[in-house]
Design a protein around this motif. Structure first.
Motif, mmCIF file in Angstrom:
data_model
loop_
_atom_site.group_PDB
_atom_site.id
_atom_site.type_symbol
_atom_site.label_atom_id
_atom_site.label_comp_id
_atom_site.label_asym_id
_atom_site.label_seq_id
_atom_site.Cartn_x
_atom_site.Cartn_y
_atom_site.Cartn_z
ATOM 1 N N GLU A 157 46.512 32.162 39.382
ATOM 2 C CA GLU A 157 47.960 32.340 39.333
ATOM 3 C C GLU A 157 48.590 31.108 38.685
ATOM 4 O O GLU A 157 47.934 30.077 38.508
ATOM 5 N N GLU B 271 44.247 29.370 51.961
ATOM 6 C CA GLU B 271 44.858 30.485 51.222
ATOM 7 C C GLU B 271 44.705 30.331 49.718
ATOM 8 O O GLU B 271 44.622 31.326 48.988
ATOM 9 N N MET C 103 46.698 41.918 50.012
ATOM 10 C CA MET C 103 46.795 40.550 49.519
ATOM 11 C C MET C 103 48.252 40.165 49.331
ATOM 12 O O MET C 103 49.047 40.920 48.788
ATOM 13 N N LYS C 104 48.607 38.983 49.785
ATOM 14 C CA LYS C 104 49.957 38.470 49.605
ATOM 15 C C LYS C 104 50.098 37.899 48.195
ATOM 16 O O LYS C 104 49.202 37.228 47.701
ATOM 17 N N THR C 105 51.245 38.181 47.576
ATOM 18 C CA THR C 105 51.435 37.730 46.193
ATOM 19 C C THR C 105 52.663 36.841 46.048
ATOM 20 O O THR C 105 53.140 36.621 44.938
ATOM 21 N N THR D 98 50.098 27.759 38.595
ATOM 22 C CA THR D 98 49.901 26.699 39.589
ATOM 23 C C THR D 98 50.534 25.403 39.092
ATOM 24 O O THR D 98 50.412 25.049 37.909
ATOM 25 N N ARG E 204 41.265 31.541 49.105
ATOM 26 C CA ARG E 204 41.244 32.980 49.386
ATOM 27 C C ARG E 204 41.803 33.762 48.204
ATOM 28 O O ARG E 204 41.281 34.816 47.824
ATOM 29 N N ARG E 205 42.878 33.263 47.604
ATOM 30 C CA ARG E 205 43.437 33.931 46.430
ATOM 31 C C ARG E 205 42.466 33.876 45.247
ATOM 32 O O ARG E 205 42.370 34.834 44.477
ATOM 33 N N ASN F 58 41.285 37.317 43.751
ATOM 34 C CA ASN F 58 41.598 37.540 42.339
ATOM 35 C C ASN F 58 40.356 37.589 41.460
ATOM 36 O O ASN F 58 40.468 37.754 40.244
ATOM 37 N N THR G 288 43.494 29.407 41.376
ATOM 38 C CA THR G 288 43.785 30.693 42.039
ATOM 39 C C THR G 288 43.906 31.842 41.055
ATOM 40 O O THR G 288 44.042 32.995 41.477
ATOM 41 N N SER H 121 51.341 27.551 44.164
ATOM 42 C CA SER H 121 50.657 28.625 43.436
ATOM 43 C C SER H 121 51.360 29.951 43.676
ATOM 44 O O SER H 121 51.735 30.262 44.808
ATOM 45 N N GLY H 122 51.521 30.726 42.600
ATOM 46 C CA GLY H 122 52.153 32.030 42.730
ATOM 47 C C GLY H 122 53.064 32.315 41.555
ATOM 48 O O GLY H 122 53.265 31.465 40.674
#
Length: 462
Positions: free
Chosen positions: A82, A115, A1-3, A84, A118-119, A123, A80, A24-25
């Motif tokens: 995360e 994406e 998973m990309k973070t 945001t 997907r996150r 998550n 997500t 987001s992230g």
């Protein structure tokens, strides 16, 4: 998973009142702070509490680019899970692209299609069936489709599948425990209990699989083709169903030479209607092409509306059309009920000697009467007379249907093993097969390639 931190335009690229750029992230808030300041010129997003809205400006090299409202959602309480940030700008393609470019230059990466969702899935905020429901909600074209998608998104299918899996897992654990500790856990009379349990499991799964037929219709609609001889009232029927003049209607036979396609929701049922040329022998090359198209569409239809002129006796042309219909779902529509009708139900049934379930509607397309009866007949053909209620779980996804069939097969193997009085460890193996298959619906034990395929179909920014 990309973070890393991702960004995209989350609204349609068109001139509109408002457009949203979503970030987001882990660096979402600091990236937004680099291009945003409040009305006093302060960069304060990092100091704000979660779920707050800040008024201010997007700055581009010291100049105001836009007046915005920024929504701040801190992890884990976001879509997500995360950090945001959602920048609510004025709408407009150029402006949104400039804001997004500033966000990317400040350190974010352009999000891949789907994406964000997907996150949310990776998550653990939603399962795979709920993620799939997101796009179903977006693409819903009828009230029924929207209701079914929202049921899935809010977890009704998840609840049913989890409950089934928990009960199956209990039986697996019981068998394993009994085999490991036979002195304290007895398997006496267990075959009878497991037989009853398997019957209940399969009954619930059969109900879900059976709902898939309705689910396909709910999500995709019914491909409906109107056929009949020239001047029977096919185009008038289309206009009556649509509630507006969509097709040209004249007294001249053969007015419709090409197909006309429209979509309409009737009491929540989505119909993709095709009005076709009147089927008859003709020397006119253009009309013949239309007749050929009518036959081609009839072959691919889910439902055929066969229109006959109730004021004239049927002839050889009707018999040719009946041969095209075959065993497809059909409603015979006796049109021109406002005139003297000479076609009886007995005559119509004689055309279809092998169709005891034949449905007949008598309407006046020119006056718009009888359409409510037509709606009820469609419900009888496709929903056994009633449209699914909001509370019911309906399977609308082919992937889910296949997983349910695999689970049922595993349970049928358990049932066969019980009939042959096989060793209990065989029951455990097949029960685990059912457990795993049901888990595929929720996204457990699925491959990265399947996940990638599902989310690649999402729109950008979702």
């Amino acid at each position: 998973m990309k973070t890393d931190t991702i960004a995209a335009i989350a609204t349609a690229l068109s001139d509109a009142g408002i457009g949203i750029v979503r970030i987001s992230g882990p660096e979402a808030i600091s990236i937004a702070d680099r291009i945003f300041c409040n009305s006093r010129g302060k960069k304060t997003l990092s100091l704000k509490a979660s779920h707050t809205v800040s008024y201010g400006y997007i700055m581009d090299k010291g100049s105001i680019l836009d007046e915005v409202m920024v929504v701040l959602l801190k992890a884990p309480h976001s879509y997500t899970t995360e950090d945001t940030v959602e920048i609510n700008c004025h709408g407009g393609i150029l402006l949104l692209q400039k804001v997004l470019q500033l966000v990317l230059c400040a350190g974010a990466r352009l999000a891949e299609p789907g994406e964000f969702t997907r996150r949310a899935f990776l998550n653990g905020r939603i399962d795979l069936s709920q993620a799939e429901a997101v796009m179903d909600v977006i693409h819903s074209q009828s009230e029924l489709a929207l209701s079914a998608s929202m049921n899935q998104l809010t977890g009704k299918l998840t609840s049913v599948i989890r409950d089934l899996r928990e009960q199956i897992l209990y039986e697996i654990a019981f068998i394993e425990s009994a085999l490991d500790d036979p002195e304290h856990i007895s398997l006496d009379d267990y075959e009878k209990r497991l037989t009853e349990k398997c019957g209940l499991f399969m009954q619930r799964i059969d109900g879900l699989i059976a709902s898939a037929n309705d689910g396909k219709i709910i999500s995709q609609g019914i491909k409906t083709v109107i056929v009949g001889r020239p001047n029977a009232g096919k185009s008038s029927l289309l206009n009556a169903i649509m509630g507006e003049e969509r097709a040209i209607v004249t007294q001249v036979p053969g007015t419709t030479r090409d197909v006309l396609q429209e979509s309409v929701s009737l009491d929540g049922i989505l119909l993709h209607i095709v009005d076709t040329a009147g089927i008859r022998p003709t020397e006119d090359i253009v009309e013949q092409i239309g007749v050929d198209k009518a036959k081609e569409y009839a072959e691919r239809a889910d439902l055929i509306l066969f229109v006959i002129d109730g004021s004239e006796p049927p002839d050889q042309r009707e018999k040719e059309i009946i041969s095209l219909i075959g065993q497809k779902p059909v409603i015979v529509i006796v049109n021109k009920a406002d005139l003297t009708t000479i076609v009886s139900d007995e005559q119509i049934h004689s055309f279809f000697p092998d169709r005891e379930d034949l449905k007949i509607a008598r309407i006046s397309a020119s006056e718009g009467t009888g359409i409510s009866q037509l709606k009820k007949l469609i419900q009888l053909l496709f929903f056994q007379g009633t449209v699914k209620e909001d509370s019911e779980t309906v399977i609308t996804n082919i992937r889910h249907t296949e997983a349910l069939r695999e689970a049922r097969y595993s349970l049928s193997m358990v049932e066969q093993g019980l009939q042959k009085h096989m060793s209990e460890d065989f029951y455990s193996i097949d029960l685990m097969g059912a457990y795993v298959s049901l888990g595929h619906i929720l996204g457990e034990e699925v491959g990265d390639d399947l996940v990638q395929e599902i989310f690649s179909k999402f729109c950008m920014g979702k």
